[in-house]
Design a protein around this motif. Structure first.
Motif, PDB file in Angstrom:
ATOM      1  N   GLU A   1      39.711  39.552  68.166  1.00  0.00           N
ATOM      2  CA  GLU A   1      40.200  40.968  67.275  1.00  0.00           C
ATOM      3  C   GLU A   1      41.720  42.186  67.942  1.00  0.00           C
ATOM      4  OE1 GLU A   1      40.368  43.627  64.571  1.00  0.00           O
ATOM      5  OE2 GLU A   1      39.157  41.650  64.202  1.00  0.00           O
TER       6      GLU A   1
ATOM      7  N   LYS B   1      44.369  39.449  66.808  1.00  0.00           N
ATOM      8  CA  LYS B   1      44.915  39.228  66.085  1.00  0.00           C
ATOM      9  C   LYS B   1      45.371  40.693  65.150  1.00  0.00           C
ATOM     10  CE  LYS B   1      40.716  37.057  63.751  1.00  0.00           C
ATOM     11  NZ  LYS B   1      39.368  37.432  63.069  1.00  0.00           N
TER      12      LYS B   1
ATOM     13  N   GLU C   1      49.535  41.175  63.394  1.00  0.00           N
ATOM     14  CA  GLU C   1      49.713  41.470  62.845  1.00  0.00           C
ATOM     15  C   GLU C   1      51.212  42.050  62.998  1.00  0.00           C
ATOM     16  OE1 GLU C   1      45.900  43.765  61.641  1.00  0.00           O
ATOM     17  OE2 GLU C   1      45.134  41.772  61.438  1.00  0.00           O
TER      18      GLU C   1
END
Length: 331
Positions: free
Chosen positions: A255, A258, A262
């Motif tokens: 996570e 990610k 981003e």
């Protein structure tokens, strides 16, 4: 109430102490620099070459101290201050790669010891002839994850093989995966239905230390294919609990990556840690050189690196990851 949660209170106090240390260090560096400026001005007025030379040397020492502290400025990630898991996996190549994997295990253990960190071996699979097929260690210490996170990737060794009777040069590969320990305050969506749990007999060097029951635990996260395993305890219950913690940590690390992708803070994680991407090359023959392929940092004494001298590589990789430039170019 904060004090009703002992762990949370301890974490808060540790964070407060770290912030106080940072503020105090900055104030101390500022005061030392101002003192040096005054001394140089005084030396120039009195034409005292000795004072000027001594003060310039003090400034160089101060710069060295500031450079060491600068690395802490790069550790502002959500989990950077946490303990960390570090996995080592030998690549294709049998004994050669397995021996290389064991060398990396020793290297990171030495690095941790030099930084006053504690290392616990959670899982290790020995090679058939020498070395290890894989290992997972837990590194406990302030900023353990933050300092080691850029070590994830493929490490390449070139040397004359001690296992080749013809003394030929061999190239070996091993992968490193680093992910943070997460506490109970961090929620990770995970249930029994999401995983497959297998038990097996722990492996080892033999003798009385090898379990005779299926106490080792392997957990596979079905959706992502992530696999964790633990065999450090004789109790299957304890190994299961540790493996669950490791899996939660791996999912949390996914996570984090990610989020970083981003915001374009780092390169895509699959490129960074995939088997097709080498982050560092260690050449022992025909010449002596360790080179980080991301930052260009080099060391012509591989033995010091293999003995745990990794800070130069770590600092440069962190600077590049956070700022997209070399450490010396940040300012």
């Amino acid at each position: 109430m904060l004090w009703n949660d002992a762990q949370k209170a301890q974490d808060m106090m540790r964070e407060r102490q770290n912030l106080e240390d940072s503020v105090n260090s900055t104030q101390l560096f500022t005061q030392k620099l101002e003192d040096c400026i005054e001394l140089i001005a005084m030396g120039e007025e009195e034409n005292d070459v000795g004072i000027i030379a001594e003060t310039e040397n003090t400034i160089r020492q101060l710069k060295s101290e500031i450079d060491k502290r600068q690395i802490e400025m790069l550790l502002s990630g959500e989990a950077d201050s946490n303990d960390t898991y570090l996995e080592i996996h030998a690549g294709a190549g049998g004994t050669e790669s397995q021996d290389w994997a064991s060398m990396l295990l020793r290297m990171y253990t030495r690095w941790a010891e030099q930084h006053k960190m504690k290392v616990e071996v959670l899982e290790i699979h020995d090679g058939e002839e020498a070395g290890i097929k894989s290992a997972t260690i837990l590194v406990k210490g302030h900023n353990a994850y933050g300092l080691l996170k850029t070590e994830s990737g493929v490490h390449r060794l070139v040397r004359i093989s001690p296992y080749d009777s013809n003394a030929r040069r061999h190239t070996s590969f091993a992968s490193i995966w680093v992910y943070p320990v997460v506490d109970e305050n961090i929620e990770v969506d995970l249930s029994e239905a999401d995983v497959r749990i297998d038990t097996y007999r722990a492996s080892g060097a033999g003798g009385q230390h090898v379990n005779t029951t299926d106490s080792a635990v392997r957990i596979t996260h079905i959706k992502t294919g992530i696999v964790v395993q633990c065999q450090t305890e004789r109790s299957q219950h304890k190994n299961r609990a540790t493996a669950w913690s490791m899996l939660r940590a791996r999912l949390y690390e996914e996570e984090l990556k990610k989020r970083e992708e981003e915001t374009n803070a780092v390169e895509a994680s699959k490129t960074e840690i995939g088997w097709g991407y080498q982050i560092r090359s260690y050449v022992l023959q025909p010449y002596q050189l360790v080179k980080d392929l991301r930052t260009g940092v080099e060391n012509t004494d591989p033995q010091t690196v293999l003995n745990g001298d990794l800070d130069t590589f770590i600092e440069a990789a962190l600077a590049q990851r956070v700022h997209g430039k070399k450490l010396n170019d940040i300012n």
